[in-house]
Structure formats: C-alpha cells, structure tokens
Design an enzyme around this catalytic site. Structure first.
Site, PDB file in Angstrom:
ATOM      1  N   GLU A 111      58.533  22.600  31.901  1.00 42.89           N
ATOM      2  CA  GLU A 111      57.011  22.673  31.361  1.00 42.89           C
ATOM      3  C   GLU A 111      56.682  23.181  30.150  1.00 42.89           C
ATOM      4  O   GLU A 111      55.963  22.900  29.418  1.00 42.89           O
ATOM      5  CB  GLU A 111      56.077  23.078  32.593  1.00 42.89           C
TER       6      GLU A 111
ATOM      7  N   HIS B  68      52.575  25.854  45.840  1.00 45.16           N
ATOM      8  CA  HIS B  68      52.119  24.332  45.513  1.00 45.16           C
ATOM      9  C   HIS B  68      50.619  24.254  45.834  1.00 45.16           C
ATOM     10  O   HIS B  68      50.077  22.951  45.943  1.00 45.16           O
ATOM     11  CB  HIS B  68      53.037  23.589  46.246  1.00 45.16           C
TER      12      HIS B  68
END
Length: 327
Positions: A60, A129
C-alpha cells in the site's frame, strides 16, 4: 432511474469518468484480473486494458506513493484499498504527501487523487480489519473525506471526487456493496462535495448519521414515528468539509440532537459535531447533544461482542427519548 447495487453505482461512476478523461486510471490489489475483491471493478480490465486498470503487489505504501507521483504529473489516479484498515500502511504517503504537497509547493502541484474502498467494521473480521477511519483522516487539512450511504450518492459524489483537484478519501462499506437503490445515471451529473442531505424532515429531534450509521438513524426515526414523534434525519455525506450550516439549521428547529457515528468515541466525528453545536447553538439546545458510537475498545471478534460494539439502534432510540424528555 434504474435500480443498482452500490458496487454497480461505483463502477458506473468510475467507468464513465474514465471514458470521459483518459488521464484517469484505477490501481490497487486485485482490481484487474480478479475483478476487484468485492467485484466493484468487474469488467473494467476488459474495457480499459492493463495500463488503466492496474493490479498491484501487496504494498500500500508503494502504490499510494506511485499514485501521488502520478497525480503530481498530470494524471488522475483512483487508488483502491481492499479495506481502509490497510491504508494505515500508506499513512505517511497520504497525510505527509497527498495532503500537504499542494500547500508546501505554493500551489505548483495539484494532487487530483481519490483513495477509495470499504471502511469500518463488516462483521467478524477482528480488530485490525474493523477500524472506522473518517475521524482519523478528517483531522488533516488538505484532505477531503466523503462517506456514502447509498448507491445514488456513491455515483454522484465519486464523480465529484474524481474531478476534484485535491486528494479525496472516499469511504464505502463492505456490508453495503450489495445494497440496491435508484441511481440517476447522467454522465454529467455530480453531487457537490460539502453538502449534506436532509433525508427526512422532522420537528422533535435531529438525528445525524453517515455511512452504515445513516441506516441506524432511519430505523430509529421510523420507530419514533410509530410513537408520534417527528425526527429529522441528516446524512452529512461529506465529513470534511462538513456542511455544518445544514446541521445547525436543523438543530435550531428541533432543539435536540443525537449523533450516530461508527467511529470510536474519543475525538470522533460525533465529538466534533457536538462541540460545534454547543459553541454555535447553545441557546437553542433544550438538552445536551448525545452521541452513539462504537465502543471505546478495539473491535472484538465474537459475534455477540461485535454486535454490541457497533452503534445500536436501541441505544440511539433511548438517546432520542432522553433528549426529548420522554419516559
């Protein structure tokens, strides 16, 4: 207006914008060959080819930085994070580069980039998450933050985000990708960034909710209506810039406010709204502003605990009754 799933509305917005402007491209993990982790970009690789729909490594920080560099050089990237929890790997690129380069360069560089993907909890995905990130990114000047609750807003606001010359954080939800709604498909139609939507007009209490929390607000408003109370529901849609004028006007009318916010409570979006209301609408408030947020702990895994962790309609309902002084 056709009925579409939220994922289809996002895809339609990206596709139409990429047809309109060849400088736009989509990049992220599994957006191409796999058609997107949540099938948002399904068919786009076949339509636009691998130079404009680009699969990335699991890096990322790398592909966010690549996108920022591309934006500085005249392209308009759409960067998809498989979940915004993964954006924390790229947070230096987002807050120190995307948010600040235009300012630090004296306007020599524009950063027309969109970071998009699902935000917040989506059931039993555990703490790493399940973070709701809007209050984190909204802190930083230079970033615009959008959080959508329905397919039509997704379509119109994503078009505005892609056309904007500043970096935009565009927050979706895994749990809403299959949600259906009517979408006004006009390739030139956009929804202005920074304009809230009054979803339901009322007189007795203002309820504010964005993203998944908007649907909690609507559930509570329906429940109150069955008991003869009229709730006004506002979907901010844009977290930064926040359309506080619409919120303020509503609270001046209803004199009461409950904010439903999936953020953790400390320094949350609800905290900001509550502070501004006591600052600018103190004389109009007949009760303290109340907030219903995620619990102040990391998101649990167990099904009963994650359900308890999330903002609950029952709690918001009781908060509305409390500010209305209804036993």
């Amino acid at each position: 207006m056709p009925e579409m799933q939220l994922r289809e509305a996002i895809r339609a917005a990206m596709t139409e914008e990429m047809e309109r402007d060849e400088t736009i491209f989509l990049m992220g993990e599994e957006v191409a060959e796999y058609n997107g982790a949540y099938k948002v970009s399904e068919g786009m690789l076949d339509k636009f080819g691998p130079k404009r729909v680009i699969d990335t490594p699991i890096s990322e920080n790398g592909f966010a930085g690549l996108g920022i560099g591309a934006a500085m050089n005249g392209l308009r990237p759409i960067i998809e994070f498989m979940t915004f929890n993964f954006s924390f790997v790229a947070i230096d690129q987002i807050i120190n580069n995307a948010a600040k380069i235009r300012y630090m360069s004296g306007g020599q560089f524009k950063i027309p980039i969109v970071f998009r993907g699902p935000n917040g909890a989506a059931g039993q995905l555990a703490a790493t998450h399940s973070t709701s990130v809007e209050s984190i990114y909204a802190i930083f000047p230079g970033l615009k933050v959008i959080s959508i609750s329905n397919p039509d807003d997704a379509y119109g606001l994503l078009k505005s985000a892609i056309r904007d010359d500043d970096p935009v954080i565009f927050l979706e939800s895994e749990l809403m990708y299959g949600m259906k709604g009517h979408v006004d498909l006009d390739p030139e139609r956009t929804i202005p960034i920074g304009k809230a939507r009054i979803a339901r007009e009322g007189e007795d209490v203002t309820i504010i909710g964005h993203n998944k929390s908007y649907w909690v607000a609507m559930e509570v408003a329906d429940r109150l209506a069955h008991e003869g109370y009229s709730a006004e529901v506002i979907d901010p849609r844009t977290i930064r810039p926040l359309d506080f004028d619409t919120i303020l006007a509503s609270v001046k009318k209803t004199n009461r406010c409950v904010v439903i916010d999936e953020s953790n409570p400390y320094a949350s979006i609800a905290s900001e709204i509550g502070f501004r209301l006591q600052e600018q609408a103190f004389d109009y408030l007949d009760a303290p502003v109340m907030r219903i947020t995620a619990k102040d702990v990391p998101a649990p895994y167990a099904k009963n605990l994650i359900e308890y962790y999330m903002p609950q309609a029952d709690d918001a309902y009781e908060a509305c009754k409390k500010v209305m002084y209804v036993n």
